[in-house]
Scaffold this motif. Structure first.
Motif, short mmCIF file in Angstrom:
data_model
loop_
_atom_site.label_atom_id
_atom_site.label_comp_id
_atom_site.label_asym_id
_atom_site.label_seq_id
_atom_site.Cartn_x
_atom_site.Cartn_y
_atom_site.Cartn_z
N HIS A 154 0.81 -1.22 0.00
CA HIS A 154 0.00 0.00 0.00
C HIS A 154 0.84 1.27 0.00
CE1 HIS A 154 -3.57 -2.36 0.44
NE2 HIS A 154 -3.24 -2.82 1.64
N PHE A 155 2.16 1.15 0.13
CA PHE A 155 3.01 2.34 0.17
C PHE A 155 2.87 3.22 -1.07
CE2 PHE A 155 6.44 0.66 3.37
CZ PHE A 155 5.51 0.81 4.40
N PRO A 156 2.76 2.65 -2.29
CA PRO A 156 2.63 3.51 -3.48
C PRO A 156 1.40 4.41 -3.46
CG PRO A 156 3.30 1.31 -4.13
CD PRO A 156 2.93 1.23 -2.67
N LEU A 157 0.40 4.07 -2.64
CA LEU A 157 -0.80 4.92 -2.55
C LEU A 157 -0.45 6.34 -2.11
CD1 LEU A 157 -3.43 2.57 -0.83
CD2 LEU A 157 -3.58 3.55 -3.13
N ALA A 158 0.64 6.50 -1.39
CA ALA A 158 1.04 7.82 -0.92
C ALA A 158 1.22 8.78 -2.08
CB ALA A 158 2.33 7.73 -0.11
N LEU A 159 1.65 8.27 -3.23
CA LEU A 159 1.87 9.09 -4.41
C LEU A 159 0.62 9.25 -5.26
CD1 LEU A 159 5.27 7.42 -5.20
CD2 LEU A 159 5.01 9.87 -4.76
N GLN A 160 -0.43 8.54 -4.87
CA GLN A 160 -1.66 8.55 -5.68
C GLN A 160 -2.87 9.11 -4.93
OE1 GLN A 160 -1.96 4.36 -6.46
NE2 GLN A 160 0.12 4.25 -7.27
N ASP A 161 -3.03 8.70 -3.69
CA ASP A 161 -4.21 9.08 -2.92
C ASP A 161 -3.82 9.08 -1.44
OD1 ASP A 161 -6.63 9.14 -1.47
OD2 ASP A 161 -7.72 8.10 -3.05
N GLN A 162 -3.51 10.23 -0.90
CA GLN A 162 -3.01 10.30 0.47
C GLN A 162 -4.04 9.85 1.50
OE1 GLN A 162 -0.99 13.92 1.56
NE2 GLN A 162 0.07 14.06 -0.40
N ASP A 163 -5.31 10.12 1.25
CA ASP A 163 -6.35 9.70 2.19
C ASP A 163 -6.43 8.18 2.26
OD1 ASP A 163 -7.02 12.30 2.85
OD2 ASP A 163 -8.60 12.44 1.34
N ARG A 164 -6.41 7.52 1.12
CA ARG A 164 -6.43 6.05 1.09
C ARG A 164 -5.16 5.49 1.72
NH1 ARG A 164 -6.97 3.22 -4.31
NH2 ARG A 164 -6.83 1.40 -2.93
N PHE A 165 -4.06 6.13 1.44
CA PHE A 165 -2.79 5.69 2.04
C PHE A 165 -2.88 5.71 3.55
CE2 PHE A 165 1.25 7.22 3.95
CZ PHE A 165 2.05 6.11 3.71
N LEU A 166 -3.35 6.83 4.10
CA LEU A 166 -3.45 6.96 5.55
C LEU A 166 -4.41 5.92 6.12
CD1 LEU A 166 -2.43 8.61 7.95
CD2 LEU A 166 -4.38 10.14 7.63
N THR A 167 -5.52 5.69 5.42
CA THR A 167 -6.50 4.69 5.88
C THR A 167 -5.87 3.30 5.95
OG1 THR A 167 -8.39 5.92 4.98
CG2 THR A 167 -8.69 3.56 5.33
N GLU A 168 -5.12 2.93 4.93
CA GLU A 168 -4.48 1.61 4.90
C GLU A 168 -3.39 1.49 5.96
OE1 GLU A 168 -5.48 -0.92 3.37
OE2 GLU A 168 -6.78 -0.15 1.79
N MET A 169 -2.63 2.57 6.17
CA MET A 169 -1.58 2.52 7.18
C MET A 169 -2.18 2.35 8.58
SD MET A 169 1.20 2.65 5.45
CE MET A 169 0.26 1.82 4.15
N LEU A 170 -3.25 3.07 8.87
CA LEU A 170 -3.86 2.97 10.18
C LEU A 170 -4.56 1.63 10.36
CD1 LEU A 170 -5.24 6.60 10.60
CD2 LEU A 170 -3.16 5.59 11.56
N ALA A 171 -5.07 1.07 9.26
CA ALA A 171 -5.67 -0.27 9.34
C ALA A 171 -4.60 -1.30 9.71
CB ALA A 171 -6.31 -0.63 8.00
N ALA A 172 -3.41 -1.12 9.17
CA ALA A 172 -2.31 -2.04 9.48
C ALA A 172 -1.94 -1.95 10.96
CB ALA A 172 -1.09 -1.73 8.62
N CYS A 173 -2.14 -0.78 11.55
CA CYS A 173 -1.78 -0.59 12.96
C CYS A 173 -2.75 -1.29 13.91
CB CYS A 173 -1.73 0.90 13.30
SG CYS A 173 -0.39 1.79 12.47
N THR A 174 -3.93 -1.66 13.41
CA THR A 174 -4.91 -2.32 14.28
C THR A 174 -4.50 -3.75 14.62
OG1 THR A 174 -6.26 -3.05 12.38
CG2 THR A 174 -6.81 -0.91 13.37
#
Length: 282
Positions: free
Chosen positions: A142-162
């Protein structure tokens, strides 16, 4: 023409120590969100004869970052950016840590890519935490999302933290955010080189700074005691490495991470290997 190095997190221990090194032969622009600390750092550097400019800028705000680099270009030709701004797990919740460390890095690097002159370098500060995190729980896909959609990137990163209990999520967010810094600094090397720019990350261990000591009771103290070099690192030991990576002398260095942790990761991996070997032989 005057050359200038930008240091984000410039009011911190590593930032100031690095400014003392690079400021010997060029101007320095310190950026931070703590104005009083910025003013104190600038006074200290000025007393050493270093030409210093300060900008109060939040790296989570892309417009503020763009303004920061615009100011730097007015000071002189941007030779390098040393991106040391970041927060530790004890400083906020998982979202705050991820926004500051991951998206802050994205903003600084993308602004640098858009405006820096050919020959400039950016050095990102990652962490040994990125090296200690098991690969299977790093959401690299999901790291490449940072260059495409920052909101989706943040959502996926926080989901990983759960994956972690609530009280441990800021720590996991820290490790994942620094894994992102490490990934970005490697994956974007070819793109940066297309503009004649270098990009590198450096992963410190436990460094004797205000922020580093915040984590002393959260596990960092134990890791220091078990390191190959069983002590806290000095800001000056990071400063010389960061300054070198940003300098013209490191012109062949790009797309990689340098781990400077006193042997913590090496020691922990070897102890784990020996433990597994001993268990297998029983």
């Amino acid at each position: 023409m005057t050359r200038v190095t930008v240091i984000t997190g410039g009011a911190g221990g590593m930032g100031q120590a690095t400014a003392k090194v690079v400021g010997q032969d060029q101007a320095v622009l310190l950026a931070d969100v703590r104005q009083e600390r910025l003013d104190a750092a600038a006074a200290t550097l000025s007393e050493l004869g270093i030409a210093v400019t300060t900008v109060n800028a939040d790296v989570t705000d892309r417009e503020a970052v763009d303004g920061l680099l615009k100011t730097a270009a007015e000071v002189g030709a941007i030779a390098a950016v040393i991106h040391a701004a970041g927060v530790s797990p004890s400083m906020g919740d998982a979202e705050y840590v991820m926004r500051t460390n991951a998206l802050g890095t994205l903003h600084v690097n993308e602004a640098f890519f858009a405006t820096a002159p050919e020959g400039a370098a950016i050095v990102n500060v990652a962490s040994m935490a990125a090296h200690l995190l098991p690969e299977e729980i790093i959401p690299t896909q999901h790291f490449p999302l940072a260059l495409q959609d920052q909101d989706r990137f943040l959502t996926e990163m926080l989901a990983a933290c759960t994956l972690a209990p609530e009280e441990m999520r800021s720590g996991l967010a820290y490790a994942i955010s620094k894994a992102f810094v490490k990934w970005y600094s490697s994956s974007q090397a070819e793109r940066f080189n297309g503009r004649g720019l270098r990009i590198v990350s450096v992963s410190p261990g436990s460094i004797d700074t205000e922020m580093g000591r915040l984590e002393e009771q959260a596990g960092a103290g134990a890791m220091v005691a078990d390191a190959a070099v069983p002590r806290w690192g000095k800001p000056e030991e990071m400063a010389d490495l960061l300054a070198y990576c940003a300098s013209d002398r490191a012109g062949y260095l790009t797309g990689t991470d340098i781990l400077n942790d006193g042997g913590v990761v090496a020691s922990m991996r070897e102890r784990a290997r020996l433990s597994q070997a001993n268990s297998s032989s029983v």
